[in-house]
Design an enzyme around this catalytic site. Structure first.
Site, PDB file in Angstrom:
ATOM      1  N   MET A 319       0.846  -1.195   0.000  1.00 36.06           N
ATOM      2  CA  MET A 319       0.000   0.000   0.000  1.00 36.06           C
ATOM      3  C   MET A 319       0.876   1.237   0.000  1.00 36.06           C
ATOM      4  O   MET A 319       1.820   1.346   0.783  1.00 36.06           O
ATOM      5  CB  MET A 319      -0.934   0.004   1.218  1.00 36.06           C
ATOM      6  CG  MET A 319      -1.826   1.228   1.298  1.00 36.06           C
ATOM      7  SD  MET A 319      -2.914   1.370  -0.153  1.00 36.06           S
ATOM      8  CE  MET A 319      -3.265   3.128  -0.126  1.00 36.06           C
ATOM      9  N   GLU A 352       4.566   0.658  -5.992  1.00 37.92           N
ATOM     10  CA  GLU A 352       4.190   1.558  -4.895  1.00 37.92           C
ATOM     11  C   GLU A 352       4.931   2.883  -5.003  1.00 37.92           C
ATOM     12  O   GLU A 352       4.376   3.933  -4.659  1.00 37.92           O
ATOM     13  CB  GLU A 352       4.464   0.884  -3.546  1.00 37.92           C
ATOM     14  CG  GLU A 352       3.770  -0.457  -3.346  1.00 37.92           C
ATOM     15  CD  GLU A 352       2.284  -0.421  -3.632  1.00 37.92           C
ATOM     16  OE1 GLU A 352       1.761  -1.419  -4.157  1.00 37.92           O
ATOM     17  OE2 GLU A 352       1.643   0.607  -3.318  1.00 37.92           O
ATOM     18  N   GLU A 374      -4.318   2.801 -10.226  1.00 47.48           N
ATOM     19  CA  GLU A 374      -3.673   1.495 -10.148  1.00 47.48           C
ATOM     20  C   GLU A 374      -3.072   1.056 -11.488  1.00 47.48           C
ATOM     21  O   GLU A 374      -2.008   0.456 -11.539  1.00 47.48           O
ATOM     22  CB  GLU A 374      -4.665   0.452  -9.637  1.00 47.48           C
ATOM     23  CG  GLU A 374      -5.132   0.687  -8.218  1.00 47.48           C
ATOM     24  CD  GLU A 374      -3.991   0.754  -7.209  1.00 47.48           C
ATOM     25  OE1 GLU A 374      -2.882   0.264  -7.496  1.00 47.48           O
ATOM     26  OE2 GLU A 374      -4.211   1.314  -6.121  1.00 47.48           O
TER      27      GLU A 374
END
Length: 905
Positions: A319, A352, A374
């Site tokens: 994340m 990330e 994304e």
């Protein structure tokens, strides 16, 4: 955990009286005004009627988020949090310095899920409030100005499901670790605030924590004040960003430090995992990513420092919290990593990091642009690896991983347009899928071929420069790309972003003697998604030369519509194989023409390019799942031809297909003798390849994984048990703890030998949480009703006694494909829990429950799911999606069974 219906401050009954009092006061005040003033006041009261009433349901709707964005012009947070080692809850105080666009006409709500609100103050004065377990409500009468400091004192339980502030106790040494995970709507489980991406804020954090802990957030601390058994960590104000990427991680981590051309780097892992972490790999991949992205984007890294925190029980892979990225501990192998595992780590690090610019610096306005967030990181991570890493086969891995996920998702009944409206945060959670990541990343990959690589790069760079620290929409992004390339992308957007479905292309050719007379690309679309698209691809022409099938010509072409003539092919040497997506430029499913299929089948091992072999093998297996090539024929072809393959990516692909084929064979209706022969052939082939693979090679590890998934005869199980005991060895094969658990699960799956003792003995040697999770899976997979009853009880009735990670392992293991009878014996109970699960606001648990519906290749299996879907119930989006996909897969399996029958006939 506090009840979601709890109300603190002003009880709900008093809230109604309070609102009535405000209205009466306003009416009395209006009576003393002049007529024209009375009219304007009446109009104001008419406007005060809520245009968008917020329901008491969990989550946040797009409509309400839009209203709140109209209310609030700016907000910054000062947050104080106290955490400890032994408690079940943490406490905090947040002050939201809030500037409103205009005087409030409607109540203000502050998001805060299932906590306790101890008090609310506005500008230092306590005010009445209502709290329904999901959000705090303050009436406009207490927010009369344009600027207010709104303070909330609160408590909240620690999480055990990976969302909010998750608390983990290491079973080996008893140490406690905490981390946060918020996307899309769990930041309000750490502190009350306005939890939507387009209300960006600065954060000033201070934390009271045990003295031996590290505390990590988006900035480095400016001071640590010691106070006995605790330390008070004081952090400076952060940059401005959305709350879902704010973070708070804490615990007695092991830490490694490095530097990336002036950017301080830290890597954290818990103590008992530290011996397995290879910081050199982590820092090398991190530095390579920084080197690539800063040059590509032409924007310096915006957040000063960069921490990476490896955490347990994590629900995702990683994340992109600002400057404090969290990673699943699965990226730490307890044995020697394969090259593919190292590449996956490099890829996720790059993914990330790409978000630091695209997502964190410039952020989507609402969750309908989640796909772009994304998809862009997915594409950029692979581009970074391809152009600035040790991995020279990054795009091959993209093809067999990300792109196959996308192709599979786009053929499901739940496929959707890449860009689609997202009504609420529950739908946002459900949209973390193969379309959002895989298809979006794939179509971004083909855009540079369409626009030009430098034009694409320049458009991205300008987008980031123009919108730094702001929110953006898809039109902002596409506008910058189009401007840089000098192209209007409206038609491209309509075709690719607003229409669902996967197109299929096929090359059709005719030769005149030894030369091509004509070659066309035909394009088709499924009936329910009939859009025909335009994109740039390459047509690859292959011929045998010197004993090898080589690429004799690659012809770039833009195709569109139902048929496109490839004029540049005319006069080229007549090919033996034509592949219309050479180099994997396009996003399209490929059908091979009959001539190419015949020659590919004869020469699969003669094809010189490993990437082409990879695509040919995938095309074959696509034919199986499409019920065009019978499953039994594929298995026979694979075990006859794959043994001489040396390329690790092709080996990984074929071994995966054989494992999937084995699972299908457990389910499809067919002659039992034939089933037995085919499964034995797969088992024997995997064992043979395991023994013959080069010692210590990645191929050896790959075939070990396949063997533990397909072994089922007494002979194979005896070999597995002897490997576990050390009574049988294979040169170069070193069993790490996780590989040992693969063998233990296999023995329990077939109740072979001392399967129960194997679990006990392994836990005595390795009591880590990873081993405990594997032990749960090994127990749940046993083909015994008592095992199923126990874990269904835990999943459906006693789940509060378990961490979500434990329930996930159990649910995933309960019903392997050969245990359909046990599933049928328990399906009524599983379905009986549906209403309760459907009412849950815990999306991660809903996802865990859906794992209890395994592949069921029967008419009854299709009907069972259809009965739920056709019942008229309003289903949670995640649950509805999973059930629709399961029904489709069950029917697909039935079609595959029919193809076997037709072949036999």
């Amino acid at each position: 955990m506090p009840s979601s219906s709890k109300n603190n401050g002003v009880p709900m009954t008093k809230t109604g009286k309070f609102a009535l009092g405000v209205l009466c006061s306003s009416i009395l005040a209006a009576c003393s005004l002049e007529p024209n003033q009375l009219q304007s006041t009446t109009t104001a009261h008419a406007l005060a009627k809520p245009a968008v009433a917020r329901s008491d349901a969990p989550g946040l709707s797009a409509r309400y988020a839009k209203l709140r964005k109209q209310q609030i012009a700016q907000v910054d947070y000062k947050l104080s949090v106290t955490i400890d080692k032994s408690g079940d809850a943490f406490s905090g105080r947040v002050v939201a310095d809030t500037q409103f666009r205009r005087n409030l006409l409607q109540p203000l709500t502050i998001d805060f899920a299932v906590g306790e609100v101890e008090g609310v103050q506005v500008d230092g004065k306590s005010v009445p409030f209502a709290y329904n377990g999901q959000f705090i409500t303050i009436e406009p009468a207490h927010l009369k100005g344009r600027k207010h400091a709104i303070a909330v004192d609160y408590k909240h339980a620690y999480s055990n499901n990976g969302s909010g502030l998750h608390r983990f106790v290491d079973p080996v040494d008893g140490e406690v670790y905490m981390y946060t995970d918020f996307e899309p709507y769990d930041a309000n489980r750490l502190f009350p605030h306005f939890d939507q991406p387009n209300l960006k804020a600065h954060y000033t954090l201070d934390v009271t924590a045990p003295k031996d802990w590290s505390v990590i957030t988006s900035v480095r601390e400016k001071n640590i004040e010691k106070n006995g058994e605790v330390n008070h960590w004081v952090f400076p104000q952060s940059k401005k960003f959305s709350s879902y990427i704010f973070s708070l991680h804490a615990g007695p981590f092991t830490v490694w430090e490095d530097d990336a051309d002036g950017i301080p780097l830290r890597l954290f892992a818990r103590k008992t995992l530290a011996e397995y972490v290879k910081p050199d790999d982590w820092f090398t991949f991190t530095k390579q990513s920084f080197e690539f992205f800063q040059k590509y984007f032409e924007v310096d890294y915006p957040f000063v420092k960069y921490d990476q925190v490896i955490v347990p029980d994590f629900n995702a892979g990683a994340m992109e919290n600002v400057a404090a990225v969290t990673f699943n501990e699965a990226y730490v192998s307890r044995g020697e990593k394969t090259q593919a595992q190292r590449m996956r780590l490099a890829n996720v690090i790059a993914h990330e990091m790409a978000h630091m610019w695209f997502g964190d610096l410039v952020t989507m306005n609402w969750w309908d642009d989640l796909w772009l967030n994304e998809s862009f990181a997915t594409y950029m991570a692979n581009l970074s690896l391809a152009e600035n890493s040790e991995f020279d086969n990054a795009w091959e891995n993209f093809y067999q991983g990300t792109k196959q996920w996308a192709y599979g998702s786009d053929q499901l009944p739940t496929t959707h347009a890449i860009q689609l409206p997202v009504k609420n945060t529950d739908e946002a959670f459900a949209n973390f899928d193969g379309i959002t990541y895989g298809k979006g990343g794939s179509i971004l990959k083909q855009l540079p071929y369409y626009l030009g690589k430098e034009e694409f790069r320049k458009g991205v760079s300008n987008y980031l420069k123009d919108l730094s620290y702001k929110n953006s929409t898809l039109n902002d992004f596409m506008g910058h790309l189009g401007k840089a390339a000098g192209k209007n992308l409206d038609a491209w957007q309509q075709q690719w972003l607003y229409q669902a479905g996967l197109n299929t292309i096929q090359a059709n050719f005719q030769c005149d003697g030894d030369k091509i007379a004509s070659l066309t690309i035909s394009q088709t679309a499924p009936a329910e998604y009939p859009t025909l698209r335009e994109q740039r691809t390459q047509v690859g022409l292959y011929n045998m030369e010197g004993g090898k099938m080589v690429l004799s010509k690659a012809i770039p072409v833009i195709y569109k519509g139902a048929s496109t003539e490839v004029t540049a092919a005319k006069g080229e040497a007549c090919p033996q194989i034509v592949y219309p997506n050479e180099g994997d430029w396009a996003f399209a499913k490929v059908n091979l023409d009959k001539v190419s299929v015949a020659n590919m089948s004869k020469h699969i091992n003669d094809i010189e390019s490993p990437f082409t072999r990879l695509m040919m093998w995938q095309s074959l297996f696509d034919s199986v799942t499409d019920a065009k090539l019978p499953l039994d024929q594929y298995v026979s072809f694979a075990v006859s031809n794959a043994g001489s393959e040396e390329n690790i990516n092709v080996i990984r692909l074929v071994s995966s297909h054989l494992g999937t084929a084995y699972a299908y064979l457990n389910q499809v209706a067919m002659d039992d003798t034939k089933r037995t022969q085919l499964q034995l052939a797969i088992e024997s082939f995997a064992w043979q390849q395991l023994q013959s693979a080069p010692a210590g090679s990645d191929a050896q590890k790959t075939w070990f994984g396949t063997f533990t998934g397909v072994a089922h005869t007494d002979k194979a199980l005896a070999n597995a048990q002897n490997l576990l005991r050390g009574e049988l060895g294979i040169e170069g094969l070193v069993l790490d703890p996780d590989m040992r658990w693969n063998l233990i699960a296999l023995l329990n799956r077939h109740l072979y030998g001392d399967y129960a003792q194997a679990i006990k003995s392994e836990l005595e040697k390795d009591g880590s949480d990873r081993s405990q999770l594997n032990a749960i899976a090994a127990e749940a997979i046993r083909p015994q009703q008592e095992a199923k009853t126990l874990w269904l009880n835990n999943l459906l009735e006693n789940r509060d006694a378990f961490k979500l990670a434990q329930l996930k392992y159990a649910a995933s293991a309960l019903f392997p494909t050969e245990q359909r009878g046990l599933y049928e014996a328990n399906v009524e109970r599983i379905v009986g829990a549906l209403d309760e699960v459907n009412a849950s606001d815990a999306s991660e648990f809903v996802g865990t429950y859906t794992r209890l519906f395994p592949l069921n290749c029967s008419e009854q299996g299709v009907k069972q799911v259809s009965d739920i879907l056709d019942s008229g119930k309003q289903l949670n989006p995640l649950l509805e999606k999973a059930l629709k996909n399961r029904r489709y897969k069950n029917q697909q399996c039935l079609n595959m069974a029919a193809a076997i029958g037709n072949s036999a006939g």
